[in-house]
Design an enzyme around this catalytic site. Structure first.
Site, PDB file in Angstrom:
ATOM      1  N   GLN A  99       0.853  -1.182   0.000  1.00 49.57           N
ATOM      2  CA  GLN A  99       0.000   0.000   0.000  1.00 49.57           C
ATOM      3  C   GLN A  99       0.894   1.239   0.000  1.00 49.57           C
ATOM      4  O   GLN A  99       1.624   1.489   0.960  1.00 49.57           O
ATOM      5  CB  GLN A  99      -0.909   0.009   1.225  1.00 49.57           C
ATOM      6  CG  GLN A  99      -1.920   1.139   1.220  1.00 49.57           C
ATOM      7  CD  GLN A  99      -2.767   1.155   2.474  1.00 49.57           C
ATOM      8  OE1 GLN A  99      -2.264   1.413   3.560  1.00 49.57           O
ATOM      9  NE2 GLN A  99      -4.064   0.856   2.321  1.00 49.57           N
ATOM     10  N   TYR A 181      -5.920  10.244   5.151  1.00 48.16           N
ATOM     11  CA  TYR A 181      -4.581  10.565   4.685  1.00 48.16           C
ATOM     12  C   TYR A 181      -4.662  11.422   3.420  1.00 48.16           C
ATOM     13  O   TYR A 181      -5.737  11.795   2.970  1.00 48.16           O
ATOM     14  CB  TYR A 181      -3.774   9.279   4.532  1.00 48.16           C
ATOM     15  CG  TYR A 181      -3.641   8.545   5.853  1.00 48.16           C
ATOM     16  CD1 TYR A 181      -3.173   9.219   6.985  1.00 48.16           C
ATOM     17  CD2 TYR A 181      -4.033   7.217   5.992  1.00 48.16           C
ATOM     18  CE1 TYR A 181      -3.085   8.577   8.214  1.00 48.16           C
ATOM     19  CE2 TYR A 181      -3.947   6.575   7.229  1.00 48.16           C
ATOM     20  CZ  TYR A 181      -3.476   7.252   8.333  1.00 48.16           C
ATOM     21  OH  TYR A 181      -3.405   6.633   9.557  1.00 48.16           O
ATOM     22  N   ARG A 229      -7.619   2.104  -2.281  1.00 48.84           N
ATOM     23  CA  ARG A 229      -8.411   2.052  -1.050  1.00 48.84           C
ATOM     24  C   ARG A 229      -9.038   3.424  -0.829  1.00 48.84           C
ATOM     25  O   ARG A 229      -8.361   4.451  -0.904  1.00 48.84           O
ATOM     26  CB  ARG A 229      -7.553   1.667   0.159  1.00 48.84           C
ATOM     27  CG  ARG A 229      -8.306   1.808   1.488  1.00 48.84           C
ATOM     28  CD  ARG A 229      -7.612   1.130   2.647  1.00 48.84           C
ATOM     29  NE  ARG A 229      -8.055  -0.264   2.763  1.00 48.84           N
ATOM     30  CZ  ARG A 229      -7.888  -1.004   3.863  1.00 48.84           C
ATOM     31  NH1 ARG A 229      -7.272  -0.511   4.927  1.00 48.84           N
ATOM     32  NH2 ARG A 229      -8.313  -2.261   3.898  1.00 48.84           N
ATOM     33  N   LEU A 300     -14.635  -5.756  10.535  1.00 49.48           N
ATOM     34  CA  LEU A 300     -15.226  -6.738  11.443  1.00 49.48           C
ATOM     35  C   LEU A 300     -15.825  -7.929  10.689  1.00 49.48           C
ATOM     36  O   LEU A 300     -16.938  -8.381  10.977  1.00 49.48           O
ATOM     37  CB  LEU A 300     -16.267  -6.083  12.350  1.00 49.48           C
ATOM     38  CG  LEU A 300     -15.730  -5.047  13.346  1.00 49.48           C
ATOM     39  CD1 LEU A 300     -16.837  -4.577  14.275  1.00 49.48           C
ATOM     40  CD2 LEU A 300     -14.554  -5.595  14.148  1.00 49.48           C
ATOM     41  N   ARG A 323      -7.792  -7.378  11.936  1.00 53.59           N
ATOM     42  CA  ARG A 323      -7.670  -7.865  13.309  1.00 53.59           C
ATOM     43  C   ARG A 323      -7.785  -9.382  13.418  1.00 53.59           C
ATOM     44  O   ARG A 323      -7.131 -10.002  14.249  1.00 53.59           O
ATOM     45  CB  ARG A 323      -8.731  -7.190  14.193  1.00 53.59           C
ATOM     46  CG  ARG A 323      -8.500  -5.715  14.419  1.00 53.59           C
ATOM     47  CD  ARG A 323      -9.642  -5.108  15.243  1.00 53.59           C
ATOM     48  NE  ARG A 323      -9.434  -3.699  15.514  1.00 53.59           N
ATOM     49  CZ  ARG A 323      -9.775  -2.712  14.688  1.00 53.59           C
ATOM     50  NH1 ARG A 323     -10.340  -2.999  13.517  1.00 53.59           N
ATOM     51  NH2 ARG A 323      -9.557  -1.452  15.016  1.00 53.59           N
TER      52      ARG A 323
END
Length: 355
Positions: A99, A181, A229, A300, A323
């Site tokens: 990335q 960003y 992204r 999630l 995660r």
């Protein structure tokens, strides 16, 4: 047949499955050079069955780092440090992505476990940040607004970083246009107050992202997939919206993007996010349909059946997770086992395959 474990072909690259590792910052580089931690961290996911492992947000300029400990790819030394990591990912059966990023006004910050918060002062290795407008992120120093020469330098830096990434062996390039960003800062009217050709209308606010995409696409040639992204919503009134995200995705498709990696938020401190399992999946579907381009869903997504259902429902073409891979570096092997799917396992792990 499981969609999650079916191949996906983009340009010349065939992804062995659609359960991928999101870029996750480790804040463990030295002068932008990745270390042994990064090798161990990233290659373990390849051993765990990931179809694609995307390395963390990697700065294209020193001032584009989120923190002084961020990874970079603006020098040859940094490129050389990535090479054995890419080779290790490949040796374990996965594809490798990187990335490419510039943090803009959210650069020069302390890493998450530092005692301090906010901007790092020059005396501690910090620097003056840049952004579309001289508007600070809450609690951070005020950035300087980029002038025309500064914008051109950013575009050139992304192209040069893409060249180094390809030379290091990466299979996929992703442009970081999310999470508040620099490229996202230009996209959102909450952070972009410019009155020139880079501000105001959506077409103007998307101009830098599309210029960067053009430059990286030229560098990558016709065979290498380029992802973008985006944060498909700012989760704040008056911010970048899912409808705008779909339009930008369509423009990106026309300019040679191959997949939109759909996330959300990160631009402003006053965002309000309703978080629940798969809370960003609907955004991926909106961008997929409106942008007429493959998307990935993230947020999630923690279980095999949940990930499979996202693809079955047509909301996305691939699944990124973060995660859950940290909790279980063999997430894909476990997911395949739970879905009853045959997939290659490392012979060293075969004893755990069925019982």
């Amino acid at each position: 047949m499981s969609l999650l474990f079916s191949p996906l072909r983009l340009r010349s690259v065939t992804f062995p499955n659609r359960l991928w590792v999101s870029p996750m910052c480790m804040y463990s580089a030295v002068d932008g050079v990745v270390q042994d931690w990064h090798r161990t961290h990233l290659t373990q996911f390849a051993s765990g069955g990931a179809g694609l492992v995307v390395a963390e947000a990697t700065a294209v300029l020193p001032e584009g780092r989120i923190s002084p400990r961020d990874a970079g790819i603006w020098t040859e030394e940094q490129r050389e440090a990535w090479e054995p990591i890419v080779s290790g990912i490949h040796a374990r059966g996965a594809l490798a992505g990187i990335q490419l990023a510039h943090a803009g006004r959210k650069a020069s910050t302390w890493w998450p476990w530092a005692e301090q918060r906010g901007s790092v002062p020059a005396s501690e290795g910090g620097w003056i940040t840049s952004a579309p407008s001289a508007v600070a992120f809450h609690g951070f120093d005020t950035p300087r607004a980029l002038d025309a020469a500064g914008i051109d330098a950013v575009v050139a830096a992304f192209a040069a970083a893409a060249r180094r990434a390809l030379d290091a062996g990466f299979d996929v390039l992703e442009l970081h246009g999310a999470h508040g960003y620099l490229l996202h800062q230009f996209l959102s009217p909450l952070s972009n107050l410019r009155e020139d050709e880079y501000g105001g209308s959506l077409e103007n606010r998307a101009r830098l992202l599309l210029r960067v995409l053009d430059a990286v696409r030229r560098t990558a040639g016709e065979e290498v997939p380029v992802f973008v992204r985006i944060s498909a919503t700012d989760h704040a009134d008056g911010g970048f919206s899912p409808e705008e995200a779909a339009v930008v995705a369509d423009w990106a498709r026309e300019r040679g993007a191959d997949l939109i990696d759909v996330s959300s938020g990160g631009l402003v401190a006053h965002q309000r996010i309703d978080v629940f399992p798969g809370y960003q999946v609907g955004l991926a579907g909106t961008v997929r349909r409106g942008g007429r381009i493959p998307t990935s869903a993230v947020g999630l997504i923690t279980a095999a059946e949940q990930a499979e259902r996202v693809l079955e429902d047509g909301e996305a073409d691939a699944i990124f997770a973060g995660r859950e891979w940290l909790r279980d570096p063999h997430f894909a092997l476990r997911a395949a086992h739970e879905l009853g799917v045959e997939m290659p396992w490392p012979p060293q792990y075969e004893r755990a395959r069925w019982r």
